[in-house]
Write a protein that holds these residues in place. Structure first.
Motif: not given
Length: 321
Positions: A168-169, A172, A175-176
């Motif tokens: 998940d990290s 994220r 995604n940025t």
């Protein structure tokens, strides 16, 4: 395009080359230039890597320590991953424009202790010894040993990856727009106890299998495995070896057992797994061919849209032999 790039052991250290700080840094700098080129072309990269040679060196160094200071295999893996992750982050940052977002992280791979791999012979790991030395260390440290090439070394289980703890990290960050360096060595293997707490495991996870799982979990558009080999070959090492240009998962599955067990077969399995699970393409090739692989002109492309298996022409095949 979001690309999961898996750097094989021979992408970062040339085959039969001994580790030296200068040699390793030079090779990583070369590879980082190709990776940075993909980033500057507009692609978003998540980068994983192999660490077998570095893990072997750290294992040899720790054996020279007092026995009470010996580190378990999961700690040695974390050390090797931290070392190579630092070197890769440094080189990729230096190859990108100032202000580019790059981060490296040690990641953990969840395994199932009921996996049949824990009851088999396992895979070779760490430094290679003569037989008497290996037998002495086995008796002293409780190792399982076996012959590997011309020497003897420790064998440990290689279970299938079940999950990536930090996925998940990683997603994220990706995604940025961050270039993420993670999953080194297939990730440090861990298990969950009955209270869901994590514990290190004396095992290694195949880096390509872990890479395929991570690529699937972060919704990668492309899964790219890079090593010193030009792609997947049929009749590898023979006079009639042929470099596959394109292949669909069905034809690839029919040839899985034809690939050498310790080199091409894990990559073929990983490519098949990713394409079957996602419908997105995978490829195998050399770091220096990265741009050409993405353009479909080099390496082996495994695609759900591919028809019958096709091969590169002989001139290209000879260059990569």
């Amino acid at each position: 395009m979001r690309i999961l790039v898996s750097l094989g052991n021979t992408a970062l250290l040339r085959r039969h080359e001994h580790i030296s700080r200068a040699g390793l840094r030079q090779r990583i700098t070369e590879v980082a230039g190709h990776l940075a080129g993909a980033v500057m072309a507009g692609h978003h990269l998540v980068i994983t890597f192999g660490d077998a040679a570095q893990l072997g060196l750290l294992g040899l160094q720790t054996l020279n320590s007092p026995r009470e200071a010996l580190m378990p295999l999961d700690v040695l893996q974390a050390q090797a991953v931290g070392w190579l992750g630092y070197e890769l982050e440094l080189a990729v940052r230096n190859a990108l424009p100032e202000g580019a977002l790059v981060v490296s992280m040690v990641t953990q791979t969840l395994v199932d202790t009921r996996d049949h791999a824990f009851h088999g012979r396992g895979v070779p790991v760490g430094p290679v010894f003569d037989k008497p030395t290996a037998e002495r260390l086995a008796a002293e440290l409780g190792w399982t040993i076996g012959q590997a090439g011309n020497g003897w070394c420790r064998f440990v289980p290689s279970p299938k990856p079940v999950d990536i703890i930090e996925v998940d990290s990683i997603r994220r960050l990706a995604n940025t727009g961050v270039t993420v360096i993670c999953g080194g060595g297939g990730g440090v293997p861990v298990r969950r106890d009955t209270e869901c707490r994590l514990h290190g495991v004396e095992a290694v996870v195949d880096k390509d299998a872990a890479g395929a799982l991570l690529a699937e979990r972060i919704d990668a558009d492309f899964f790219l495995m890079l090593s010193d080999l030009g792609g997947l070959y049929l009749d590898f090492g023979g006079e009639e070896q042929r470099l596959i240009a394109t292949v669909g998962p069905r034809d690839l599955a029919a040839h899985l057992k034809d690939f050498p067990e310790w080199t091409l077969r894990p990559k073929a399995h990983a490519a098949f797994s990713f394409v079957q699970a996602t419908g997105e393409p995978a490829a195998i090739g050399k770091p220096e061919d990265l741009a050409e692989i993405l353009a479909g002109r080099r390496g082996t492309l495994v695609s759900a849209e591919s028809g019958r298996i096709s091969f590169h022409d002989r001139s290209y095949d000879e260059v990569l032999s």
